[in-house]
Design an enzyme around this catalytic site. Structure first.
Site, PDB file in Angstrom:
ATOM      1  N   ASP A  32      -6.935  71.585 129.374  1.00  0.00           N
ATOM      2  CA  ASP A  32      -7.785  70.547 129.969  1.00  0.00           C
ATOM      3  C   ASP A  32      -7.818  70.703 131.491  1.00  0.00           C
ATOM      4  OD1 ASP A  32      -9.232  68.247 130.451  1.00  0.00           O
ATOM      5  OD2 ASP A  32      -8.002  66.978 129.175  1.00  0.00           O
ATOM      6  N   ASP A  33      -8.984  71.006 132.044  1.00  0.00           N
ATOM      7  CA  ASP A  33      -9.180  71.159 133.492  1.00  0.00           C
ATOM      8  C   ASP A  33      -8.449  72.369 134.065  1.00  0.00           C
ATOM      9  OD1 ASP A  33     -10.756  68.918 133.454  1.00  0.00           O
ATOM     10  OD2 ASP A  33      -9.676  67.847 135.019  1.00  0.00           O
ATOM     11  N   CYS A  70     -15.421  67.628 129.986  1.00  0.00           N
ATOM     12  CA  CYS A  70     -14.564  67.440 128.821  1.00  0.00           C
ATOM     13  C   CYS A  70     -15.284  67.172 127.499  1.00  0.00           C
ATOM     14  CB  CYS A  70     -13.602  66.299 129.124  1.00  0.00           C
ATOM     15  SG  CYS A  70     -12.476  65.945 127.787  1.00  0.00           S
ATOM     16  N   ARG A  74     -15.979  69.620 124.146  1.00  0.00           N
ATOM     17  CA  ARG A  74     -15.251  69.423 122.899  1.00  0.00           C
ATOM     18  C   ARG A  74     -16.207  69.206 121.729  1.00  0.00           C
ATOM     19  NH1 ARG A  74      -9.761  68.211 124.557  1.00  0.00           N
ATOM     20  NH2 ARG A  74      -9.824  68.534 126.815  1.00  0.00           N
ATOM     21  N   LYS A 127      -5.744  65.749 122.293  1.00  0.00           N
ATOM     22  CA  LYS A 127      -6.895  65.008 122.790  1.00  0.00           C
ATOM     23  C   LYS A 127      -8.117  65.242 121.901  1.00  0.00           C
ATOM     24  CE  LYS A 127      -9.451  64.447 127.164  1.00  0.00           C
ATOM     25  NZ  LYS A 127      -9.463  64.836 128.593  1.00  0.00           N
ATOM     26  N   HIS A 129     -11.477  62.791 121.959  1.00  0.00           N
ATOM     27  CA  HIS A 129     -12.482  62.475 122.978  1.00  0.00           C
ATOM     28  C   HIS A 129     -13.925  62.648 122.522  1.00  0.00           C
ATOM     29  CE1 HIS A 129     -13.009  62.365 127.658  1.00  0.00           C
ATOM     30  NE2 HIS A 129     -13.377  61.243 127.067  1.00  0.00           N
ATOM     31  N   HIS A 209      -4.720  68.452 133.261  1.00  0.00           N
ATOM     32  CA  HIS A 209      -5.567  67.372 133.790  1.00  0.00           C
ATOM     33  C   HIS A 209      -4.710  66.386 134.591  1.00  0.00           C
ATOM     34  CE1 HIS A 209      -8.359  63.961 133.786  1.00  0.00           C
ATOM     35  NE2 HIS A 209      -9.290  64.719 133.222  1.00  0.00           N
ATOM     36  N   ASP A 315     -11.552  73.619 128.773  1.00  0.00           N
ATOM     37  CA  ASP A 315     -12.759  72.838 128.512  1.00  0.00           C
ATOM     38  C   ASP A 315     -13.749  72.840 129.663  1.00  0.00           C
ATOM     39  OD1 ASP A 315     -11.201  71.254 130.194  1.00  0.00           O
ATOM     40  OD2 ASP A 315     -11.569  69.398 129.099  1.00  0.00           O
ATOM     41  N   ASN A 316     -13.299  73.194 130.856  1.00  0.00           N
ATOM     42  CA  ASN A 316     -14.193  73.268 132.021  1.00  0.00           C
ATOM     43  C   ASN A 316     -13.418  73.897 133.164  1.00  0.00           C
ATOM     44  OD1 ASN A 316     -13.723  69.890 131.616  1.00  0.00           O
ATOM     45  ND2 ASN A 316     -12.752  70.861 133.379  1.00  0.00           N
ATOM     46  N   LYS A 362     -15.701  71.879 138.059  1.00  0.00           N
ATOM     47  CA  LYS A 362     -16.008  71.051 136.898  1.00  0.00           C
ATOM     48  C   LYS A 362     -17.232  70.174 137.175  1.00  0.00           C
ATOM     49  CE  LYS A 362     -13.777  67.068 134.557  1.00  0.00           C
ATOM     50  NZ  LYS A 362     -12.512  66.302 134.508  1.00  0.00           N
TER      51      LYS A 362
END
Length: 538
Positions: A32-33, A70, A74, A127, A129, A209, A315-316, A362
Site C-alpha cells: 500500500d503506497d 487505492c 483494488r 485491506k 476497501h 501507507h 496499489d499506486n 499517487k
C-alpha cells in the site's frame, strides 16, 4: 484382461489425481503506497532480502500499471475490470452513478468467485476497501476465509484491530498490523494444508501507507541513513536501477518538481525531522519484507512452496499528500513520528525519492503515480530476468484463469458477467514474449486525471486542465519532454481511443462529479502543496 483394465483404471485415476493436485496455488501480495524504487530489487537501500530473492529468482517487469490510487486499483485487481466498469471509478465513495458507486458491482466477478467455482479454496487477509453500503463484503465475493471479518467496519479501507504499545508509544511486535495481517495469512495456510484443493490467497498489506508507525528495532537500523536528503537518495537509487537493468544507461530521471524542498536550505531541526520520517518509512518496508520471509518459511514447512505462484506489486505510486495541511495532520500528533500517537506521512519530498526515476505521485497518471514494482515467482516455471511487460492490474485475473484452466462464467448469481478486458500474461511470464500485445491500448481516469497508452505513445492531462500532453515512452520513459505539439495525428488518434474507452466504461467528465466529491477527498487533492512544518521533539 480384467487385470489390464484394473491397471489402466488406476493409472488414469492416478494421473487425474496428480493433475488436480498439481493445479498451482496462487498468492497475490499487494503493498500500500509503496513507490517504484522502495525495494532493493528496484534500486532501494532499504533491506528487503525476501522480496529481492523472489525478484532475483523470478521475473521483474519494468512497466506494470495500477490505477494511481487505492480503491480503484483494488477493484480492478480483484475483478480484472477497469475500475469504472466495476463500480469504483472514483474511490470508495458513492457519487450517484453506477460507475462511481464506490463498491464492486455484481456483474464484475472477483478472482475468488471464479477460482472457487473452479475448485479453489480462497482466502484473504488485510485491506479490502471495495465495499460500500454493506455490500460487496469479501465473504460475499467468493472468499472462504477472511481476516478481519468485522462487518460494521467493512466500509473503511483498513483492517481494524487493537495495536499495543510499549512505554514510549511504539507498537509491540505481537500486535503490529503488518505482523497480524501476515500471521493470519499463515494461519490460513495451516488450516488448508491437509486439503486436496489448491488455494488462492490475496494478502493485502496496509504497509507502508501512512501514518508512519514502525517497530523501534526496525527504525534503529536506519538511524542516520537519510541525513543526506532526498536528492542524494534519489540519485543513489537511480544508479542502482541502471546497474539492475531497470533503466537504460541513456535514461535520465524525471525533472524535479518545483516545490520539492532544497535540502541544503533546511535548518538542522527540519533536516532531523525529515530524516526521521524516512527512517520510519524504511522500517515499515523492512518489516513488510520480514513478514513475507515468514510467509515463505510457512509455505516451505507446509510443503506448499514449490507449487505456488507468488505475485507482488503496489496499489499506486508513493503519495504526495501533506498531512500537515490535510485532516489536521501533524497538528493532532500526540507523540513522535513512528509511534501510534503520530499522524505523520513521508510527504512529497521523500515520495520524490520513492518514485525514482519517474515523474509525479499517487493520484496522478504520470508514471510515478501508476507504475508499480512487479515481481512474479514460480520455482522451476518462471525464468529469472527483467522484462518490460507493459502489463496492467486488469491482466492478472485472465492470467490466473489461463494458468489454471479456469472457466470464466457468462453468468453468476443471476447477473450477466462483464467480459474481461485484460490480457493473459502467460507468454510474458512463462515464455519469451517481452511485452503484452495489446492493440487497443490502456486507459486511465481518476478524479479528472486522464491518460491513454498505445504502443510507445502516452497521452495524458491533469485536472483541472484539459490540455493533452504526449510522451514517447521508448525515448523518454520518465516523461521529461512533452511532444504533443510535434505529433498532432498521434494526439488525435489516442484522444479518440480514450473517449471511446470512457464511453464504454461509464466514465463522465469530472466537472459533472466535482460537486459530489467528499470534502475529505477534495482536501486530499488540494493537500499536495508543500509547507514546512514546525519542527517537533522526537
Amino acid at each position: 484382461m480384467k487385470k489390464i483394465i484394473l491397471t489402466l483404471y488406476f493409472v488414469v485415476a492416478t494421473l487425474i489425481g496428480y493433475a488436480q493436485q498439481r493445479k498451482p496455488n496462487i498468492i497475490l501480495i499487494l503493498a500500500d503506497d509503496l513507490g517504484y524504487s522502495d525495494i532493493g530489487a528496484y534500486g532501494s537501500e532499504i533491506s528487503t532480502p525476501n522480496l529481492d530473492r523472489l525478484a532475483n529468482e523470478g521475473l521483474k517487469l519494468t512497466q506494470f500499471y495500477n490505477n494511481s490510487i487505492c480503491a480503484p486499483t483494488r477493484a480492478s485487481l480483484i475483478t480484472g475490470q477497469y475500475q469504472h466498469k466495476a463500480g469504483v471509478g472514483y474511490f470508495s465513495n458513492d457519487l450517484g452513478l453506477p460507475a462511481y458507486q464506490g463498491y464492486i458491482n455484481s456483474e464484475s466477478l472477483t478472482i475468488a468467485e471464479v477460482l472457487r467455482l473452479n475448485g479453489y479454496i480462497t482466502a484473504t487477509s488485510g485491506k479490502w476497501h471495495v465495499s460500500g453500503k454493506g455490500k460487496s463484503l469479501p465473504w460475499e465475493r467468493g472468499f472462504d476465509l477472511v481476516f478481519p471479518r468485522v462487518e460494521k467496519n467493512a466500509d473503511s479501507g483498513a483492517p481494524t484491530f487493537q495495536e499495543q504499545t510499549d512505554s514510549e508509544g511504539y507498537p509491540l511486535e505481537g500486535s503490529f498490523s503488518t505482523e497480524v495481517i501476515n500471521r493470519q495469512a499463515e494461519a490460513f495456510l495451516d488450516q488448508i494444508k491437509t486439503q486436496d484443493k489448491p488455494f488462492f490467497l490475496y494478502l493485502a498489506h496496509t504497509a507502508p501507507h501512512w501514518p508512519l508507525v514502525a517497530l523501534p528495532q526496525d527504525i534503529a537500523k536506519y538511524k542516520g541513513r537519510y541525513d543526506s536528503g532526498w536528492e542524494a537518495i534519489r540519485q543513489e537509487r537511480f544508479e542502482r536501477q541502471k546497474q539492475l537493468g531497470l533503466v537504460s544507461q541513456a535514461t535520465q530521471p524525471s525533472l524535479v518538481d518545483a516545490d520539492i524542498y532544497d535540502w541544503s536550505r533546511l535548518s538542522f531541526d527540519q533536516k532531523k525531522l525529515w530524516s526521521k520520517k524516512m527512517e520510519v518509512f524504511a522500517a515499515m518496508v523492512d518489516r513488510l519484507d520480514q513478514t513475507i520471509g515468514k510467509l515463505l518459511d510457512k509455505l516451505k514447512d507446509n510443503g506448499q512452496l514449490d507449487n505456488t505462484l507468488i505475485v507482488f506489486l503496489s496499489d499506486n505510486g508513493a503519495p504526495a499528500e501533506d498531512l500537515v495541511r490535510w485532516y489536521h495532520g501533524a497538528r493532532i500528533n500526540k507523540g513522535p513520528v513512528g509511534t501510534l500517537c503520530s499522524y505523520e506521512s513521508q510527504g512529497k519530498n521523500w515520495s520524490y525519492a520513492s518514485n525514482t526515476p519517474f515523474k509525479a505521485f499517487k493520484d496522478y497518471t504520470y508514471e510515478g503515480g501508476i507504475n508499480t514494482p512487479f515481481i512474479a515467482w514460480f520455482p522451476g516455471k518462471i525464468a529469472k530476468g527483467v522484462k518490460q511487460g507493459t502489463g496492467h492490474v486488469i491482466d492478472l485475473a485472465p492470467t490466473f484463469y489461463d494458468l489454471v484452466g479456469a472457466v470464466y462464467p457468462k453468468e453468476y448469481g443471476g447477473h450477466k458477467a462483464n467480459a474481461l478486458p485484460g490480457k493473459s500474461l502467460l507468454q510474458v511470464l512463462f515464455q519469451d514474449q517481452d511485452t503484452v500485445r495489446r492493440q487497443e491500448g490502456l486507459f486511465w481516469e481518476r478524479a479528472g486525471n486522464r491518460a491513454a497508452r498505445i504502443g510507445k505513445w502516452k497521452l495524458l492531462s491533469t485536472w483541472p486542465s484539459y490540455k493533452w500532453e504526449l510522451y514517447d515512452l521508448e525515448q523518454d520513459p520518465t516523461e521529461r519532454n512533452d511532444v504533443a505539439g510535434q505529433h498532432h495525428e498521434v494526439v488525435s488518434r489516442l484522444s479518440i481511443a480514450y473517449f471511446r474507452w470512457a464511453k464504454e466504461n461509464g466514465v463522465v467528465d469530472f466537472a459533472e462529479l466535482e460537486a459530489k466529491e467528499p470534502k475529505s477527498m477534495k482536501d486530499f487533492r488540494e493537500s499536495k502543496v508543500q509547507e514546512i512544518p514546525v519542527p517537533r521533539n522526537f
